[in-house]
Design an enzyme around this catalytic site. Structure first.
Site, PDB file in Angstrom:
ATOM      1  CB  SER A 145      34.838  -3.052 -30.865  1.00 37.63           C
ATOM      2  OG  SER A 145      33.555  -2.027 -30.765  1.00 37.63           O
ATOM      3  CE1 TYR A 158      31.457  -6.205 -33.987  1.00 36.81           C
ATOM      4  CE2 TYR A 158      31.308  -4.560 -32.241  1.00 36.81           C
ATOM      5  CZ  TYR A 158      32.069  -4.923 -33.513  1.00 36.81           C
ATOM      6  OH  TYR A 158      32.933  -4.212 -34.067  1.00 36.81           O
TER       7      TYR A 158
HETATM    8  P1  NAD Z   1      34.617  -4.771 -43.325  1.00 36.44           P
HETATM    9  O1  NAD Z   1      33.205  -5.367 -43.294  1.00 36.44           O
HETATM   10  O2  NAD Z   1      34.864  -3.698 -44.167  1.00 36.44           O
HETATM   11  O3  NAD Z   1      35.846  -5.914 -43.021  1.00 36.44           O
HETATM   12  C1  NAD Z   1      35.363  -6.985 -42.451  1.00 36.44           C
HETATM   13  C2  NAD Z   1      36.146  -8.153 -42.840  1.00 36.44           C
HETATM   14  O4  NAD Z   1      36.178  -9.395 -42.293  1.00 36.44           O
HETATM   15  C3  NAD Z   1      36.273  -8.352 -44.502  1.00 36.44           C
HETATM   16  O5  NAD Z   1      37.525  -8.476 -45.018  1.00 36.44           O
HETATM   17  C4  NAD Z   1      35.709  -9.639 -44.483  1.00 36.44           C
HETATM   18  O6  NAD Z   1      35.843 -10.557 -45.826  1.00 36.44           O
HETATM   19  C5  NAD Z   1      36.301 -10.246 -43.358  1.00 36.44           C
HETATM   20  N1  NAD Z   1      35.317 -11.467 -42.678  1.00 36.44           N
HETATM   21  C6  NAD Z   1      34.310 -11.477 -42.795  1.00 36.44           C
HETATM   22  N2  NAD Z   1      33.653 -13.034 -42.240  1.00 36.44           N
HETATM   23  C7  NAD Z   1      34.724 -13.647 -42.656  1.00 36.44           C
HETATM   24  C8  NAD Z   1      34.613 -14.857 -42.757  1.00 36.44           C
HETATM   25  N3  NAD Z   1      34.057 -15.960 -42.420  1.00 36.44           N
HETATM   26  N4  NAD Z   1      36.109 -15.556 -42.961  1.00 36.44           N
HETATM   27  C9  NAD Z   1      37.143 -14.670 -43.405  1.00 36.44           C
HETATM   28  N5  NAD Z   1      37.069 -13.471 -43.258  1.00 36.44           N
HETATM   29  C10 NAD Z   1      35.929 -12.934 -42.912  1.00 36.44           C
HETATM   30  O7  NAD Z   1      34.468  -4.192 -41.459  1.00 36.44           O
HETATM   31  P2  NAD Z   1      35.643  -3.341 -40.807  1.00 36.44           P
HETATM   32  O8  NAD Z   1      34.714  -1.908 -40.149  1.00 36.44           O
HETATM   33  O9  NAD Z   1      36.773  -3.011 -41.522  1.00 36.44           O
HETATM   34  O10 NAD Z   1      35.739  -4.133 -39.478  1.00 36.44           O
HETATM   35  C11 NAD Z   1      37.190  -4.760 -39.478  1.00 36.44           C
HETATM   36  C12 NAD Z   1      37.264  -4.786 -37.936  1.00 36.44           C
HETATM   37  O11 NAD Z   1      36.963  -3.629 -36.937  1.00 36.44           O
HETATM   38  C13 NAD Z   1      36.270  -5.740 -37.235  1.00 36.44           C
HETATM   39  O12 NAD Z   1      36.666  -6.679 -36.392  1.00 36.44           O
HETATM   40  C14 NAD Z   1      35.123  -5.027 -36.622  1.00 36.44           C
HETATM   41  O13 NAD Z   1      34.429  -5.606 -35.635  1.00 36.44           O
HETATM   42  C15 NAD Z   1      36.197  -3.714 -36.021  1.00 36.44           C
HETATM   43  N6  NAD Z   1      35.644  -2.490 -35.774  1.00 36.44           N
HETATM   44  C16 NAD Z   1      34.865  -1.776 -36.760  1.00 36.44           C
HETATM   45  C17 NAD Z   1      34.110  -0.586 -36.381  1.00 36.44           C
HETATM   46  C18 NAD Z   1      33.795   0.149 -37.385  1.00 36.44           C
HETATM   47  O14 NAD Z   1      32.987   1.079 -36.946  1.00 36.44           O
HETATM   48  N7  NAD Z   1      33.762  -0.037 -38.744  1.00 36.44           N
HETATM   49  C19 NAD Z   1      34.324  -0.168 -35.058  1.00 36.44           C
HETATM   50  C20 NAD Z   1      34.920  -0.900 -34.170  1.00 36.44           C
HETATM   51  C21 NAD Z   1      35.594  -2.087 -34.580  1.00 36.44           C
END
Ligand code: NAD
Length: 269
Positions: A145, A158
């Site tokens: 991130s 985070y």
């Molecule tokens: P999301 O909530 O759509 O997906 C998160 C995923 O993690 C889901 O598939 C969920 O089931 C899985 N997960 C959560 N807890 C779990 C556990 N205990 N065991 C197994 N799986 C688990 O979120 P996203 O936005 O797609 O995020 C994906 C990645 O991208 C993350 O690492 C997040 O930090 C990173 N990210 C997201 C953003 C954003 O703006 N959305 C920005 C920067 C980084």
């Protein structure tokens, strides 16, 4: 990006049931890979994810239900996936968020967040890299991130987890840099560092803005972006996925140990 250069390769995508991870799993499938996904979700969500990946053109798609807070469950998952087909592409995308000032951060939230966002990647890496080295090919893409590069208030676990993930990835990149060859493809380990991406993860932060300022959802999104992301545009999960697919290409064999921001200028300021 519709050629099948990942034919006969196998990818494991954690967090593949939702958001960015599902887009990545589908894009790797479209490039011809066999795709294993892990993540939480209702049976309907998991069925929808698997059918989306199959429709993208994946050679095969399977779901593994390990809870990433549990190191033993991760080890069992890697054994099962490798018995199905050894992992060539590992994408650590699962992640959770919890916002609160340090003094009010619930200790159990800290522990869970570090386990899912950081320790799980340590386990999947330690269990995948030796096999990749034996075969001379491997691609690891860790979804960090902008919060692995700069901090924000109220996100202590985070930010700590994402800085840690980038550090862990750099160590892995160095340890495996000389494995394989140009012909075999080599082993690379990189992080992708998104700014705001339109997924369920950020909905609570949009809701907090709309509630605090009594504005509608679109205005809440504009407010979030105005604070940090100069482009004023969110990324789409599919855009992050295209970069991940590119990092898997043979031409990317010497691109390793990096943390690539996709953040509309956030970390340029
Ligand atoms: P999301 O909530 O759509 O997906 C998160 C995923 O993690 C889901 O598939 C969920 O089931 C899985 N997960 C959560 N807890 C779990 C556990 N205990 N065991 C197994 N799986 C688990 O979120 P996203 O936005 O797609 O995020 C994906 C990645 O991208 C993350 O690492 C997040 O930090 C990173 N990210 C997201 C953003 C954003 O703006 N959305 C920005 C920067 C980084």
């Amino acid at each position: 990006m519709s050629d099948s250069f990942l034919n006969k390769r196998t990818a494991l995508v954690t967090g593949g049931t939702s958001g960015i991870g599902l887009a990545i799993a589908s894009a790797l499938g479209a490039a011809g890979a066999r795709v294993a996904i892990n993540g939480l979700g209702t049976p309907e969500q998991i069925d929808t994810a698997i059918s989306k990946i199959n429709k993208s053109g994946a050679a095969e798609a399977r779901y593994y239900d390990a809870d990433l807070r549990d190191a033993i469950a991760i080890e069992a998952m890697l054994q099962e996936v490798n018995a199905w087909s050894p992992v060539d592409v590992l994408v650590n995308c699962a992640g959770v968020q919890h916002t609160a000032p340090i003094a009010e951060m619930p200790v159990e939230r800290w522990d869970a967040l570090i386990a899912i966002n950081l320790s799980a990647a340590f386990h999947t890496l330690r269990l995948s890299l030796p096999g990749m080295a034996e075969r001379g090919f491997g691609r690891v893409i860790n979804i960090a991130s902008v919060h692995g590069l700069v901090a924000s208030i109220n996100k202590s676990p985070y930010v700590a987890s994402k800085f840690g993930l980038i550090g862990l990835s750099k160590v892995a990149a160095l340890e495996y840099a000389s494995a394989g060859s140009r012909a075999s493809g080599g082993i690379t380990v990189n992080c992708v560092c998104p700014g705001w991406v339109e997924t369920p993860l950020i909905e609570p932060q949009i809701a907090a803005k709309t509630n605090d300022l009594s504005i509608d959802r679109d205005a809440g999104i504009r407010e979030l972006l105005r604070e940090k992301q100069p482009s004023g545009r969110m990324s789409l999960p599919e855009e992050i996925a295209e970069l991940v697919v590119w990092l898997c290409r043979p031409a990317a064999h010497n691109l390793t140990g990096t943390a690539i921001p996709v953040d509309g200028g956030w970390t340029t300021q």
